[in-house]
Design a protein around this motif. Sequence first.
Motif, PDB file in Angstrom:
ATOM      1  N   UNK A  33       0.823  -1.201   0.000  1.00 53.02           N
ATOM      2  CA  UNK A  33       0.000   0.000   0.000  1.00 53.02           C
ATOM      3  C   UNK A  33       0.862   1.259   0.000  1.00 53.02           C
ATOM      4  N   UNK A  34       0.247   2.371  -0.375  1.00 51.19           N
ATOM      5  CA  UNK A  34       0.862   3.690  -0.203  1.00 51.19           C
ATOM      6  C   UNK A  34      -0.204   4.629   0.337  1.00 51.19           C
ATOM      7  N   UNK A  35       0.224   5.626   1.088  1.00 57.32           N
ATOM      8  CA  UNK A  35      -0.707   6.578   1.691  1.00 57.32           C
ATOM      9  C   UNK A  35      -0.398   7.966   1.158  1.00 57.32           C
ATOM     10  N   UNK A  36      -1.437   8.695   0.800  1.00 59.41           N
ATOM     11  CA  UNK A  36      -1.289  10.054   0.281  1.00 59.41           C
ATOM     12  C   UNK A  36      -2.368  10.933   0.883  1.00 59.41           C
ATOM     13  N   UNK A  37      -2.020  12.201   1.053  1.00 60.53           N
ATOM     14  CA  UNK A  37      -3.007  13.158   1.523  1.00 60.53           C
ATOM     15  C   UNK A  37      -2.442  14.095   2.561  1.00 60.53           C
ATOM     16  N   UNK A  38      -3.319  14.742   3.266  1.00 56.34           N
ATOM     17  CA  UNK A  38      -2.959  15.727   4.266  1.00 56.34           C
ATOM     18  C   UNK A  38      -2.917  15.053   5.637  1.00 56.34           C
ATOM     19  N   UNK A  43      -3.812   3.590  -0.857  1.00 65.19           N
ATOM     20  CA  UNK A  43      -3.995   3.021  -2.181  1.00 65.19           C
ATOM     21  C   UNK A  43      -3.334   1.659  -2.288  1.00 65.19           C
ATOM     22  N   UNK A  44      -3.978   0.795  -3.040  1.00 62.36           N
ATOM     23  CA  UNK A  44      -3.393  -0.462  -3.482  1.00 62.36           C
ATOM     24  C   UNK A  44      -3.371  -0.358  -4.996  1.00 62.36           C
ATOM     25  N   UNK A  45      -2.182  -0.251  -5.562  1.00 65.14           N
ATOM     26  CA  UNK A  45      -2.087   0.030  -6.991  1.00 65.14           C
ATOM     27  C   UNK A  45      -2.638   1.413  -7.257  1.00 65.14           C
ATOM     28  N   UNK A  49      -8.626  -4.916   9.540  1.00 65.69           N
ATOM     29  CA  UNK A  49      -7.594  -5.008  10.565  1.00 65.69           C
ATOM     30  C   UNK A  49      -6.304  -4.339  10.123  1.00 65.69           C
ATOM     31  N   UNK A  50      -5.850  -4.630   8.912  1.00 62.83           N
ATOM     32  CA  UNK A  50      -4.591  -4.041   8.434  1.00 62.83           C
ATOM     33  C   UNK A  50      -4.705  -2.527   8.308  1.00 62.83           C
ATOM     34  N   UNK A  51      -5.860  -2.031   7.870  1.00 63.28           N
ATOM     35  CA  UNK A  51      -6.074  -0.588   7.789  1.00 63.28           C
ATOM     36  C   UNK A  51      -6.060   0.057   9.159  1.00 63.28           C
ATOM     37  N   UNK A  52      -6.687  -0.587  10.132  1.00 64.61           N
ATOM     38  CA  UNK A  52      -6.679  -0.073  11.503  1.00 64.61           C
ATOM     39  C   UNK A  52      -5.257  -0.001  12.047  1.00 64.61           C
ATOM     40  N   UNK A  53      -4.466  -1.043  11.835  1.00 65.31           N
ATOM     41  CA  UNK A  53      -3.080  -1.052  12.316  1.00 65.31           C
ATOM     42  C   UNK A  53      -2.265   0.071  11.667  1.00 65.31           C
ATOM     43  N   UNK A  54      -2.474   0.307  10.389  1.00 64.56           N
ATOM     44  CA  UNK A  54      -1.754   1.380   9.698  1.00 64.56           C
ATOM     45  C   UNK A  54      -2.128   2.748  10.268  1.00 64.56           C
ATOM     46  N   UNK A  55      -3.400   2.999  10.494  1.00 64.90           N
ATOM     47  CA  UNK A  55      -3.852   4.287  11.040  1.00 64.90           C
ATOM     48  C   UNK A  55      -3.276   4.506  12.442  1.00 64.90           C
ATOM     49  N   UNK A  56      -3.289   3.481  13.282  1.00 64.57           N
ATOM     50  CA  UNK A  56      -2.741   3.599  14.639  1.00 64.57           C
ATOM     51  C   UNK A  56      -1.235   3.885  14.571  1.00 64.57           C
ATOM     52  N   UNK A  57      -0.533   3.242  13.644  1.00 66.14           N
ATOM     53  CA  UNK A  57       0.916   3.470  13.495  1.00 66.14           C
ATOM     54  C   UNK A  57       1.212   4.906  13.062  1.00 66.14           C
TER      55      UNK A  57
END
Length: 157
Positions: free
Chosen positions: A94-99, A108-110, A139-147
């Motif tokens: 995944x990659x994360x973009x934004x403010x 994003x995935x792809x 679950x994976x999205x929640x872990x990423x947000x917490x990180x």
Amino acid sequence: MKLLIKQRVFSWSDTYDVYDENGNAKYFVKAEFLSLGHRLHVYDRNQKEVGMIKERLMTLLPVFEIEVGGYVQGRIEKKFTLFRPKYEVEFNGWRAEGDFLGWEYDVYSGCSSIIHITKELFHWGDTYVIDFADPADELMGLLLVIAIDAANCTQKG
């Protein structure tokens, strides 16, 4: 599908309650109180640990590893920038973009946006809404947000 993350204000350590879109308790996040660096444990509603976010020490900028089942699944690293926070995400492809500073961003995935995160204003304590395109990413999205939240807190204080 959505999750609502609410930080407990009057707690000795970072503690979050996570609810589904119907207001039912879904997950609970609790930090180790006297650990070096952040160590956040994520539990399901049956109090079974389902993941952990662990800060790597001795780094110039915050680096967090995300573990599931005792195995490192990926990491996020805060990059040096002058104005807008930027993260290098090595997690699930995944990659994360934004403010990030305003907590309005997408994962994003792809080329496809799979998760949208917003911070709700005017709440006692931090409150985030995570909107998932696919419930399997919950679950994976929640872990990423917490990180990412932990990386922001580490950088501020």
